[in-house]
Design a protein around this motif. Structure first.
Motif, PDB file in Angstrom:
ATOM      1  N   ALA A  98      31.371  36.459   5.805  1.00  0.00           N
ATOM      2  CA  ALA A  98      32.234  37.438   6.476  1.00  0.00           C
ATOM      3  C   ALA A  98      31.467  38.747   6.592  1.00  0.00           C
ATOM      4  N   ARG A  99      31.302  39.240   7.788  1.00  0.00           N
ATOM      5  CA  ARG A  99      30.527  40.457   8.034  1.00  0.00           C
ATOM      6  C   ARG A  99      31.421  41.694   8.024  1.00  0.00           C
ATOM      7  N   ARG A 100      30.882  42.773   7.463  1.00  0.00           N
ATOM      8  CA  ARG A 100      31.543  44.082   7.505  1.00  0.00           C
ATOM      9  C   ARG A 100      30.512  45.103   7.933  1.00  0.00           C
ATOM     10  N   GLY A 101      30.898  45.988   8.832  1.00  0.00           N
ATOM     11  CA  GLY A 101      29.919  46.939   9.326  1.00  0.00           C
ATOM     12  C   GLY A 101      30.510  48.289   9.675  1.00  0.00           C
ATOM     13  N   VAL A 102      29.619  49.294   9.676  1.00  0.00           N
ATOM     14  CA  VAL A 102      29.978  50.653  10.065  1.00  0.00           C
ATOM     15  C   VAL A 102      28.912  51.136  11.040  1.00  0.00           C
ATOM     16  N   GLU A 103      29.328  51.737  12.139  1.00  0.00           N
ATOM     17  CA  GLU A 103      28.399  52.309  13.111  1.00  0.00           C
ATOM     18  C   GLU A 103      28.802  53.760  13.394  1.00  0.00           C
TER      19      GLU A 103
END
Length: 205
Positions: A98-103
């Motif tokens: 499961a991917r989690r990201g912040v941009e």
């Protein structure tokens, strides 16, 4: 694993791509060492075949097993975590399944702060806090390698992006940009040479 190029925008280039600092492994590794030491002490200082020795040995084995699983899980997460700075944005991406990201677009970054404890300063690790004009307002990133250098790189890319925007003729407040550059110079985010170079770009020949 490097940050995938397919996830970059057009004309976007990666300038920093980091996995968490090895400090990230200190706690599970320390538990593993303590568990192994306890197991060795149990064998060395208790009588063979006693209930006390058997119970202590099982506890040591359980602790070693937990520590090994913790180290393996940390390693898998370490390999799937990237803190990336490009010429357009700051990206944080983590997760094996499961991917989690912040941009955070560089245009929205307001403040970048770094912090290091004594131990972190010795090994070159630390934390970064980025305040932006986005919905969350503030993002905190831990176990960053050489956070001061990363902070300077983010400020450098922000200044370069402002200069590029000026070069293509987009209307902008030159006085406001100069104030930002001067503030970055005072914070130490830009060297005097970098400040002069960005100032010349803004003011022109």
């Amino acid at each position: 694993m490097a940050y995938p190029e397919r996830l970059l925008n057009d004309n976007e280039a990666v300038v920093v791509d980091l996995h968490p600092h090895w400090w990230y492994f200190v706690r599970p590794t320390a538990l593993l060492i303590v568990a192994i030491a306890a197991g060795v002490a149990t064998i060395a200082f208790t009588d063979n075949g006693t209930t006390e020795r058997t119970g202590a040995a099982w506890l040591s084995l359980v602790a070693i097993g937990i520590a090994v699983v913790w180290v393996v899980l940390r390693y898998l997460r370490w390999g799937s975590t990237n803190f990336v700075v490009t010429n357009q944005r700051v990206i944080f991406r983590t997760g094996l399944l499961a991917r989690r990201g912040v941009e955070i677009p560089l245009d929205r970054v307001n403040t970048v702060r770094s912090s290091q404890g004594l131990g972190e300063r010795i090994v070159g690790a630390g934390d970064l806090t980025i305040e932006s004009g986005g919905e969350s307002g503030q993002e905190h990133f831990t176990d960053i390698s050489h956070p001061d250098r990363v902070k300077r790189e983010i400020h450098g890319q922000m200044a370069a992006r402002s200069a590029r925007t000026s070069d293509v003729g987009t209307p902008m407040d030159v006085a406001g940009q100069l104030e930002k550059l001067e503030a970055m110079l005072e914070r130490g985010s830009l060297t005097p040479d970098e400040f002069d170079r960005q100032k010349r770009r803004l003011l022109g020949p």
